[in-house]
Design an enzyme around this catalytic site. Structure first.
Site, mmCIF file in Angstrom:
data_model
loop_
_atom_site.group_PDB
_atom_site.id
_atom_site.type_symbol
_atom_site.label_atom_id
_atom_site.label_comp_id
_atom_site.label_asym_id
_atom_site.label_seq_id
_atom_site.Cartn_x
_atom_site.Cartn_y
_atom_site.Cartn_z
ATOM 1 N N ASP A 66 0.835 -1.207 0.000
ATOM 2 C CA ASP A 66 0.000 0.000 0.000
ATOM 3 C C ASP A 66 0.863 1.248 0.000
ATOM 4 O O ASP A 66 2.090 1.183 0.185
ATOM 5 C CB ASP A 66 -0.959 -0.004 1.199
ATOM 6 C CG ASP A 66 -0.278 -0.328 2.518
ATOM 7 O OD1 ASP A 66 0.964 -0.292 2.578
ATOM 8 O OD2 ASP A 66 -0.992 -0.612 3.487
ATOM 9 N N ASN A 128 -7.877 -1.917 14.009
ATOM 10 C CA ASN A 128 -9.269 -2.200 13.624
ATOM 11 C C ASN A 128 -9.365 -3.428 12.713
ATOM 12 O O ASN A 128 -10.400 -3.672 12.095
ATOM 13 C CB ASN A 128 -9.885 -0.979 12.939
ATOM 14 C CG ASN A 128 -9.155 -0.594 11.649
ATOM 15 O OD1 ASN A 128 -8.184 -1.254 11.265
ATOM 16 N ND2 ASN A 128 -9.607 0.456 10.989
ATOM 17 N N HIS A 130 -7.540 -4.008 9.941
ATOM 18 C CA HIS A 130 -7.234 -3.850 8.509
ATOM 19 C C HIS A 130 -5.945 -4.587 8.151
ATOM 20 O O HIS A 130 -5.055 -4.742 8.978
ATOM 21 C CB HIS A 130 -7.195 -2.372 8.092
ATOM 22 C CG HIS A 130 -5.996 -1.572 8.489
ATOM 23 N ND1 HIS A 130 -6.084 -0.316 9.049
ATOM 24 C CD2 HIS A 130 -4.657 -1.822 8.390
ATOM 25 C CE1 HIS A 130 -4.872 0.155 9.265
ATOM 26 N NE2 HIS A 130 -3.984 -0.740 8.883
ATOM 27 N N GLU A 135 -9.796 -1.245 4.962
ATOM 28 C CA GLU A 135 -10.449 -0.902 6.219
ATOM 29 C C GLU A 135 -11.726 -1.722 6.429
ATOM 30 O O GLU A 135 -12.238 -2.339 5.476
ATOM 31 C CB GLU A 135 -10.791 0.600 6.202
ATOM 32 C CG GLU A 135 -9.586 1.521 6.043
ATOM 33 C CD GLU A 135 -8.734 1.628 7.314
ATOM 34 O OE1 GLU A 135 -8.794 0.726 8.185
ATOM 35 O OE2 GLU A 135 -7.991 2.621 7.438
HETATM 36 C C1 GLP Z 1 -0.509 0.638 8.528
HETATM 37 C C2 GLP Z 1 -0.244 -0.071 7.180
HETATM 38 C C3 GLP Z 1 -0.390 -1.550 7.333
HETATM 39 C C4 GLP Z 1 0.218 -1.947 8.656
HETATM 40 C C5 GLP Z 1 -0.668 -1.459 9.770
HETATM 41 C C6 GLP Z 1 -0.054 -1.592 11.141
HETATM 42 O O1 GLP Z 1 -1.315 1.725 8.445
HETATM 43 N N1 GLP Z 1 -1.063 0.342 6.088
HETATM 44 O O2 GLP Z 1 0.219 -2.204 6.226
HETATM 45 O O3 GLP Z 1 0.308 -3.332 8.750
HETATM 46 O O4 GLP Z 1 -1.134 -0.172 9.509
HETATM 47 O O5 GLP Z 1 0.911 -0.624 11.379
HETATM 48 P P1 GLP Z 1 1.984 -0.767 12.543
HETATM 49 O O6 GLP Z 1 2.850 -1.891 12.144
HETATM 50 O O7 GLP Z 1 2.733 0.544 12.543
HETATM 51 O O8 GLP Z 1 1.245 -1.023 13.788
#
Ligand code: GLP
Length: 233
Positions: A66, A128, A130, A135
């Site tokens: 992403d 949440n 995702h 989402e």
């Molecule tokens: C982000 C990314 C995801 C990631 C998730 C968790 O926003 N889009 O690919 O896995 O949210 O983030 P973190 O690893 O900083 O908790």
């Protein structure tokens, strides 16, 4: 679905070893990569291994999950900058073999992924539930597309920006259907704020309200959880 619960540093070692073993046994492996804070330890281990053992990434192709929309590519928080800084700048990877959904025309991303089946997809998870930036409410058959970020996600990610209003409101994400095409999926989670999402993934019913629950249908998924993320199981 396999579940491994351990300390974060051990999880990082196990996951990086899996990636290094894959690259050694299949030098032209296709890797699906994630950003966020969760995989940082794994990327650091890959860099350390490269510096000590010269593991060869020259034929590896990578496909990122992403990207934020409306951030310049060279912005400190763009996922392009993140990947260069945390990983690509330190390996002998050919930058032409690294792919992002924005720069590679997101509508062609599913075709690109069909042509280059992912041997391994690395995932984090949002608080949440995702995966990528898919989402709650995203259709399970979604393909790579422009998505609106949930307010929970923008709040979670505000720590990387100077203020909440600087966090982009939209992103491009590999779709859930695209993620499910990977031959093997590793999902890592650490911290108490992931515990509810992990509970739903492991014990909940499959529901588009918890996007990661689609992984219940995948034949080769392993969750690497620290004790906090696994605390509700
Ligand atoms: C982000 C990314 C995801 C990631 C998730 C968790 O926003 N889009 O690919 O896995 O949210 O983030 P973190 O690893 O900083 O908790």
């Amino acid at each position: 679905m396999k579940v491994i619960i351990n300390e974060k540093t051990i999880l990082d070692q196990l996951v990086s070893k899996k990636i290094i073993d894959l690259v050694k046994s299949k030098p032209n492996a296709n890797l699906g990569l994630a950003t966020g804070s969760t995989p940082l330890g794994v990327y650091q281990n890959l860099v350390n291994d490269y510096q000590s053992n010269n593991t060869d990434y020259s034929q590896v192709k990578t496909f990122n999950l992403d990207e934020y929309l409306n951030l310049p590519l060279d912005h400190q928080q763009s996922y392009h900058t993140y990947m260069n800084k945390q990983l690509f700048d330190h390996l002998n990877i050919n930058l032409e073999n690294t792919h992002f959904p924005l720069e590679n025309n997101y509508l062609n991303y599913p075709t690109l992924l069909k042509e280059n089946p992912l041997d391994l997809q690395l995932l984090g998870i949002g608080s949440n539930g995702h995966i990528g930036f898919n989402e709650p409410g995203t259709a399970f058959n979604s393909t790579t597309n422009i998505v609106k970020l949930a307010s929970e996600t923008r709040n979670d990610n505000a720590r990387f920006f100077s203020k909440l209003s600087d966090v982009p409101t939209e992103a491009i994400s590999m779709g859930l259907k695209d993620i499910m095409m990977a031959k093997e999926i590793i999902l890592m989670a650490n911290g108490k704020n992931k515990a509810a999402a992990i509970y739903q993934l492991v014990k909940g019913l499959k529901s588009e309200e918890w996007p990661a629950t689609i992984l219940q249908d995948h034949p080769n998924v392993t969750l690497y959880l620290d004790f906090d993320a696994a605390s509700l199981l």
